[in-house]
Design a protein around this motif. Sequence first.
Motif, short mmCIF file in Angstrom:
data_model
loop_
_atom_site.label_atom_id
_atom_site.label_comp_id
_atom_site.label_asym_id
_atom_site.label_seq_id
_atom_site.Cartn_x
_atom_site.Cartn_y
_atom_site.Cartn_z
N PHE A 245 136.28 116.41 98.34
CA PHE A 245 135.33 116.37 97.23
C PHE A 245 135.46 117.61 96.34
O PHE A 245 135.34 117.54 95.13
CB PHE A 245 133.90 116.25 97.78
CG PHE A 245 133.65 114.97 98.52
CD1 PHE A 245 133.41 113.79 97.84
CD2 PHE A 245 133.68 114.93 99.91
CE1 PHE A 245 133.19 112.60 98.52
CE2 PHE A 245 133.46 113.75 100.60
CZ PHE A 245 133.22 112.58 99.91
N ILE A 246 135.74 118.76 96.95
CA ILE A 246 135.85 120.02 96.22
C ILE A 246 137.07 120.02 95.28
O ILE A 246 137.13 120.78 94.31
CB ILE A 246 135.93 121.21 97.20
CG1 ILE A 246 135.69 122.55 96.49
CG2 ILE A 246 137.27 121.24 97.92
CD1 ILE A 246 134.27 122.84 96.21
N ASN A 247 138.05 119.14 95.56
CA ASN A 247 139.29 119.12 94.77
C ASN A 247 139.21 118.28 93.51
O ASN A 247 140.12 118.34 92.68
CB ASN A 247 140.44 118.58 95.63
CG ASN A 247 140.91 119.55 96.68
OD1 ASN A 247 140.55 120.72 96.65
ND2 ASN A 247 141.70 119.07 97.62
N LYS A 248 138.16 117.47 93.36
CA LYS A 248 138.13 116.50 92.26
C LYS A 248 138.37 117.13 90.88
O LYS A 248 139.12 116.57 90.08
CB LYS A 248 136.82 115.73 92.27
CG LYS A 248 136.79 114.64 91.21
CD LYS A 248 135.50 113.85 91.20
CE LYS A 248 135.53 112.80 90.11
NZ LYS A 248 134.26 112.02 90.03
N PRO A 249 137.76 118.29 90.53
CA PRO A 249 138.00 118.85 89.20
C PRO A 249 139.47 119.21 88.95
O PRO A 249 139.91 119.29 87.80
CB PRO A 249 137.13 120.11 89.19
CG PRO A 249 136.07 119.85 90.20
CD PRO A 249 136.76 119.07 91.28
N PHE A 250 140.24 119.43 90.04
CA PHE A 250 141.63 119.84 89.89
C PHE A 250 142.60 118.67 90.06
O PHE A 250 143.64 118.61 89.41
CB PHE A 250 141.97 120.92 90.91
CG PHE A 250 140.97 122.05 90.94
CD1 PHE A 250 140.86 122.93 89.88
CD2 PHE A 250 140.13 122.22 92.02
CE1 PHE A 250 139.94 123.95 89.89
CE2 PHE A 250 139.19 123.25 92.05
CZ PHE A 250 139.09 124.12 90.98
N SER A 251 142.25 117.72 90.95
CA SER A 251 143.16 116.61 91.24
C SER A 251 142.77 115.32 90.53
O SER A 251 143.60 114.43 90.32
CB SER A 251 143.20 116.34 92.74
OG SER A 251 141.94 115.86 93.20
N GLY A 252 141.48 115.19 90.18
CA GLY A 252 140.99 113.97 89.56
C GLY A 252 140.66 112.88 90.57
O GLY A 252 140.09 111.85 90.21
N ALA A 253 140.99 113.09 91.85
CA ALA A 253 140.76 112.08 92.88
C ALA A 253 139.39 112.27 93.54
O ALA A 253 138.95 113.40 93.77
CB ALA A 253 141.85 112.16 93.95
N GLU A 254 138.72 111.16 93.82
CA GLU A 254 137.44 111.21 94.50
C GLU A 254 137.63 111.68 95.95
O GLU A 254 138.65 111.39 96.58
CB GLU A 254 136.79 109.83 94.51
CG GLU A 254 136.33 109.34 93.14
CD GLU A 254 135.06 110.04 92.67
OE1 GLU A 254 134.43 110.74 93.50
OE2 GLU A 254 134.72 109.90 91.49
N GLY A 255 136.62 112.37 96.47
CA GLY A 255 136.67 112.78 97.87
C GLY A 255 136.62 111.57 98.79
O GLY A 255 136.12 110.51 98.41
N GLU A 256 137.12 111.73 99.99
CA GLU A 256 137.24 110.62 100.93
C GLU A 256 136.67 111.00 102.28
O GLU A 256 136.98 112.05 102.83
CB GLU A 256 138.73 110.26 101.07
CG GLU A 256 139.03 109.08 101.96
CD GLU A 256 140.53 108.85 102.10
OE1 GLU A 256 140.90 107.80 102.66
OE2 GLU A 256 141.32 109.72 101.67
#
Length: 272
Positions: A245-256
């Motif tokens: 979830f913390i990566n979404k702003p950088f990767s664009g992918a939703e947390g899982e």
Amino acid sequence: MDAEVCVTGIKTIDLLCPIHRNDYKEVWGEKSQLSSLILELAYRHKTYLQGQSIWVGCDSTCIKKRCVFGEIDDVLSLVIINGNDEIQDLERVRKAVERAKKDSVEGSCIWVFFDSGAHLCFEMSQFLSNESDSNCFAVFICVDIAQATFNRQSNVSRSVISLSRNDIDDQKLLAIDPLESTDTRTSFELADRNNMARQIKDLVGRYEGVSEIAATLGECELSEEDRIVMEKATKLIQFMSQSFFINKPFSGAEGEYVGFEETLSGVKRILD
């Protein structure tokens, strides 16, 4: 999964270094990585386990900067200590723990994260272990990369969540190291999980060796056994990777979030 294990929905952690009630873990990584993992775990702890989390440190600048979940107080209580008055600092942490206990859902756990620069780790862990409901706590000691290098060289057995320094874009994206992350607890209930963890580490370790041979001599020089190792390990690494979830702003992918049984069955299919 053992009822005393807090399932985070992070495949690598739940399988290789699960978080237990009444746990004491080291977390190794760069400072920005540590802040990101703390926030990720605190978010998952509150969202899926209805638990309370506390961060203890001298400087909250980095962890506030890394928060992508709105107000940081929504996922994590911050306790700022100055290091000059140990008694006063310990009292601040105790008060935060008492507040968290009052706000906790019955049966939930309180996670306490100590920043790499924070003291009181031993004193606070002793305090928590003496609590009448000590099985409701887990303590995490966040260790920066320099200290982690020293810890690797010691012979002390540790439960560790290690953050990978490979394949990370400027330390913005989280990745858990499957070889260095480990759990020292053993029990009958955890026997299957521990056995599978050993198989994973063995496979990934062999994969690294075979990859070096392939890079130097070419894949055509690999034996049939080495090719099978490469194929299985590639599938395993792909399966164990997931979005945070913390990566979404950088990767664009939703947390899982991945349930433990799904993780277990997926790894069994690959290993078998």
